[in-house]
Design a protein around this motif. Structure first.
Motif, PDB file in Angstrom:
ATOM      1  N   ALA A 175       0.839  -1.199   0.000  1.00 16.17           N
ATOM      2  CA  ALA A 175       0.000   0.000   0.000  1.00 16.17           C
ATOM      3  C   ALA A 175       0.876   1.252   0.000  1.00 16.17           C
ATOM      4  CB  ALA A 175      -0.923  -0.013   1.211  1.00 16.17           C
ATOM      5  N   GLU A 176       1.988   1.196   0.739  1.00 17.02           N
ATOM      6  CA  GLU A 176       2.895   2.335   0.795  1.00 17.02           C
ATOM      7  C   GLU A 176       3.476   2.652  -0.576  1.00 17.02           C
ATOM      8  OE1 GLU A 176       2.978  -0.276   2.885  1.00 17.02           O
ATOM      9  OE2 GLU A 176       2.392   0.659   4.767  1.00 17.02           O
ATOM     10  N   ASP A 177       3.825   1.601  -1.349  1.00 20.39           N
ATOM     11  CA  ASP A 177       4.359   1.819  -2.697  1.00 20.39           C
ATOM     12  C   ASP A 177       3.332   2.500  -3.591  1.00 20.39           C
ATOM     13  OD1 ASP A 177       6.756   0.649  -2.016  1.00 20.39           O
ATOM     14  OD2 ASP A 177       6.303  -1.289  -2.958  1.00 20.39           O
ATOM     15  N   MET A 178       2.083   2.050  -3.487  1.00 18.95           N
ATOM     16  CA  MET A 178       1.025   2.639  -4.317  1.00 18.95           C
ATOM     17  C   MET A 178       0.818   4.107  -3.958  1.00 18.95           C
ATOM     18  SD  MET A 178      -2.943   1.552  -4.669  1.00 18.95           S
ATOM     19  CE  MET A 178      -4.064   2.522  -5.637  1.00 18.95           C
ATOM     20  N   VAL A 179       0.686   4.398  -2.676  1.00 21.81           N
ATOM     21  CA  VAL A 179       0.449   5.773  -2.238  1.00 21.81           C
ATOM     22  C   VAL A 179       1.633   6.658  -2.620  1.00 21.81           C
ATOM     23  CG1 VAL A 179       0.121   7.257  -0.227  1.00 21.81           C
ATOM     24  CG2 VAL A 179      -1.138   5.098  -0.409  1.00 21.81           C
ATOM     25  N   ALA A 180       2.844   6.171  -2.436  1.00 22.00           N
ATOM     26  CA  ALA A 180       4.031   6.960  -2.783  1.00 22.00           C
ATOM     27  C   ALA A 180       4.052   7.276  -4.274  1.00 22.00           C
ATOM     28  CB  ALA A 180       5.297   6.209  -2.377  1.00 22.00           C
ATOM     29  N   LYS A 181       3.733   6.289  -5.101  1.00 19.46           N
ATOM     30  CA  LYS A 181       3.727   6.514  -6.552  1.00 19.46           C
ATOM     31  C   LYS A 181       2.666   7.548  -6.928  1.00 19.46           C
ATOM     32  CE  LYS A 181       3.544   4.322 -10.993  1.00 19.46           C
ATOM     33  NZ  LYS A 181       2.508   4.196 -11.889  1.00 19.46           N
ATOM     34  N   LEU A 182       1.471   7.426  -6.366  1.00 18.38           N
ATOM     35  CA  LEU A 182       0.398   8.368  -6.692  1.00 18.38           C
ATOM     36  C   LEU A 182       0.718   9.781  -6.220  1.00 18.38           C
ATOM     37  CD1 LEU A 182      -2.689   6.112  -5.936  1.00 18.38           C
ATOM     38  CD2 LEU A 182      -1.748   6.731  -8.166  1.00 18.38           C
ATOM     39  N   VAL A 183       1.344   9.903  -5.065  1.00 21.47           N
ATOM     40  CA  VAL A 183       1.714  11.228  -4.558  1.00 21.47           C
ATOM     41  C   VAL A 183       2.784  11.857  -5.445  1.00 21.47           C
ATOM     42  CG1 VAL A 183       2.815  12.448  -2.637  1.00 21.47           C
ATOM     43  CG2 VAL A 183       0.991  10.797  -2.189  1.00 21.47           C
ATOM     44  N   ARG A 184       3.772  11.057  -5.878  1.00 18.16           N
ATOM     45  CA  ARG A 184       4.812  11.590  -6.782  1.00 18.16           C
ATOM     46  C   ARG A 184       4.195  12.038  -8.108  1.00 18.16           C
ATOM     47  NH1 ARG A 184       7.899   7.402  -4.508  1.00 18.16           N
ATOM     48  NH2 ARG A 184       7.346   5.977  -6.188  1.00 18.16           N
ATOM     49  N   GLU A 185       3.276  11.243  -8.657  1.00 22.95           N
ATOM     50  CA  GLU A 185       2.617  11.625  -9.912  1.00 22.95           C
ATOM     51  C   GLU A 185       1.801  12.900  -9.740  1.00 22.95           C
ATOM     52  OE1 GLU A 185       0.356   8.202 -11.081  1.00 22.95           O
ATOM     53  OE2 GLU A 185       2.133   7.105 -11.761  1.00 22.95           O
ATOM     54  N   TYR A 186       1.101  12.998  -8.631  1.00 21.15           N
ATOM     55  CA  TYR A 186       0.316  14.205  -8.349  1.00 21.15           C
ATOM     56  C   TYR A 186       1.226  15.425  -8.248  1.00 21.15           C
ATOM     57  CZ  TYR A 186      -2.373  17.698  -5.896  1.00 21.15           C
ATOM     58  OH  TYR A 186      -2.960  18.875  -5.539  1.00 21.15           O
ATOM     59  N   ALA A 187       2.315  15.287  -7.533  1.00 19.34           N
ATOM     60  CA  ALA A 187       3.247  16.408  -7.370  1.00 19.34           C
ATOM     61  C   ALA A 187       3.818  16.842  -8.718  1.00 19.34           C
ATOM     62  CB  ALA A 187       4.372  16.018  -6.408  1.00 19.34           C
ATOM     63  N   GLN A 188       4.147  15.881  -9.560  1.00 18.73           N
ATOM     64  CA  GLN A 188       4.677  16.212 -10.884  1.00 18.73           C
ATOM     65  C   GLN A 188       3.633  16.934 -11.720  1.00 18.73           C
ATOM     66  OE1 GLN A 188       5.964  12.847 -13.175  1.00 18.73           O
ATOM     67  NE2 GLN A 188       6.885  14.104 -14.752  1.00 18.73           N
ATOM     68  N   ARG A 189       2.392  16.443 -11.724  1.00 20.56           N
ATOM     69  CA  ARG A 189       1.324  17.090 -12.496  1.00 20.56           C
ATOM     70  C   ARG A 189       1.048  18.493 -11.977  1.00 20.56           C
ATOM     71  NH1 ARG A 189      -1.549  12.363 -11.871  1.00 20.56           N
ATOM     72  NH2 ARG A 189      -2.940  13.424 -10.442  1.00 20.56           N
ATOM     73  N   SER A 190       1.036  18.659 -10.670  1.00 18.06           N
ATOM     74  CA  SER A 190       0.714  19.976 -10.119  1.00 18.06           C
ATOM     75  C   SER A 190       1.798  20.999 -10.430  1.00 18.06           C
ATOM     76  CB  SER A 190       0.458  19.888  -8.618  1.00 18.06           C
ATOM     77  OG  SER A 190       1.624  19.528  -7.929  1.00 18.06           O
ATOM     78  N   ARG A 191       3.032  20.564 -10.645  1.00 16.06           N
ATOM     79  CA  ARG A 191       4.091  21.494 -11.050  1.00 16.06           C
ATOM     80  C   ARG A 191       3.953  21.883 -12.513  1.00 16.06           C
ATOM     81  NH1 ARG A 191       7.244  18.082  -7.679  1.00 16.06           N
ATOM     82  NH2 ARG A 191       7.838  16.807  -9.459  1.00 16.06           N
ATOM     83  N   GLN A 192       3.363  21.011 -13.330  1.00 14.10           N
ATOM     84  CA  GLN A 192       3.260  21.264 -14.764  1.00 14.10           C
ATOM     85  C   GLN A 192       1.992  22.006 -15.148  1.00 14.10           C
ATOM     86  OE1 GLN A 192       3.489  17.330 -16.357  1.00 14.10           O
ATOM     87  NE2 GLN A 192       5.705  17.207 -16.145  1.00 14.10           N
ATOM     88  N   GLU A 193       0.884  21.777 -14.444  1.00 11.76           N
ATOM     89  CA  GLU A 193      -0.398  22.363 -14.802  1.00 11.76           C
ATOM     90  C   GLU A 193      -0.671  23.596 -13.966  1.00 11.76           C
ATOM     91  OE1 GLU A 193      -3.292  19.338 -14.162  1.00 11.76           O
ATOM     92  OE2 GLU A 193      -2.371  17.957 -15.571  1.00 11.76           O
ATOM     93  N   PRO A 194      -1.056  24.705 -14.609  1.00 15.00           N
ATOM     94  CA  PRO A 194      -1.418  25.883 -13.820  1.00 15.00           C
ATOM     95  C   PRO A 194      -2.716  25.624 -13.071  1.00 15.00           C
ATOM     96  CG  PRO A 194      -1.861  26.270 -16.139  1.00 15.00           C
ATOM     97  CD  PRO A 194      -1.168  24.931 -16.030  1.00 15.00           C
ATOM     98  N   SER A 195      -2.877  26.257 -11.932  1.00  9.70           N
ATOM     99  CA  SER A 195      -4.124  26.109 -11.187  1.00  9.70           C
ATOM    100  C   SER A 195      -5.213  26.892 -11.901  1.00  9.70           C
ATOM    101  CB  SER A 195      -3.947  26.635  -9.770  1.00  9.70           C
ATOM    102  OG  SER A 195      -3.808  28.038  -9.813  1.00  9.70           O
ATOM    103  N   ALA A 196      -6.450  26.724 -11.465  1.00  8.14           N
ATOM    104  CA  ALA A 196      -7.574  27.420 -12.094  1.00  8.14           C
ATOM    105  C   ALA A 196      -7.393  28.932 -12.011  1.00  8.14           C
ATOM    106  CB  ALA A 196      -8.875  27.003 -11.427  1.00  8.14           C
ATOM    107  N   ASP A 197      -6.782  29.426 -10.930  1.00 12.40           N
ATOM    108  CA  ASP A 197      -6.578  30.862 -10.780  1.00 12.40           C
ATOM    109  C   ASP A 197      -5.495  31.395 -11.714  1.00 12.40           C
ATOM    110  OD1 ASP A 197      -8.472  30.885  -8.804  1.00 12.40           O
ATOM    111  OD2 ASP A 197      -7.006  30.699  -7.182  1.00 12.40           O
ATOM    112  N   GLU A 198      -4.559  30.529 -12.105  1.00 12.34           N
ATOM    113  CA  GLU A 198      -3.440  30.961 -12.934  1.00 12.34           C
ATOM    114  C   GLU A 198      -3.612  30.592 -14.402  1.00 12.34           C
ATOM    115  OE1 GLU A 198      -0.329  28.741 -11.186  1.00 12.34           O
ATOM    116  OE2 GLU A 198      -0.281  29.877  -9.333  1.00 12.34           O
ATOM    117  N   SER A 199      -4.693  29.922 -14.719  1.00 12.05           N
ATOM    118  CA  SER A 199      -4.822  29.357 -16.062  1.00 12.05           C
ATOM    119  C   SER A 199      -4.983  30.405 -17.145  1.00 12.05           C
ATOM    120  CB  SER A 199      -5.976  28.363 -16.115  1.00 12.05           C
ATOM    121  OG  SER A 199      -7.193  29.009 -15.833  1.00 12.05           O
ATOM    122  N   GLY A 200      -5.433  31.614 -16.824  1.00 18.15           N
ATOM    123  CA  GLY A 200      -5.540  32.668 -17.815  1.00 18.15           C
ATOM    124  C   GLY A 200      -6.656  32.411 -18.810  1.00 18.15           C
TER     125      GLY A 200
END
Length: 98
Positions: free
Chosen positions: A25-50
């Protein structure tokens, strides 16, 4: 760290581990958190999307939509539409002060 999740999330994690996709379970959660962190660095938030829709400002999208309406439809609109919008939208009596 202990993280509490709902029963349905816990079941989904257990199924993913039991299927062999993750070692634990730890491996799954760690992988999903890393993927989320990577996506959030690449995609602008709704406030920044322009601008919306492929980078177009909203006023250009509205202008394009308005241009797609045939002239005869615009000609059929009442000339007092703005002043008497309650009458045309809700059926209230026409205002005499407008």
């Amino acid at each position: 760290m202990t993280i509490r999740v709902s029963k349905d999330v816990e079941t989904s994690i257990d199924e993913a581990v039991q299927s062999g996709r993750f070692a634990s379970a730890e491996d799954m959660v760690a992988k999903l958190v890393r993927e989320y962190a990577q996506r959030s660095r690449q995609e602008p938030s709704a406030d920044e999307s322009g601008p919306t829709e492929a980078g177009k400002p909203i006023w250009e999208i509205i202008d394009e939509e308005n241009r797609s309406i045939p002239p005869e439809v615009w000609d059929d609109l009442p000339t007092d539409l703005a002043a008497q919008h309650d009458h045309y939208l809700y059926g209230t009596p026409k205002r005499t002060d407008a």
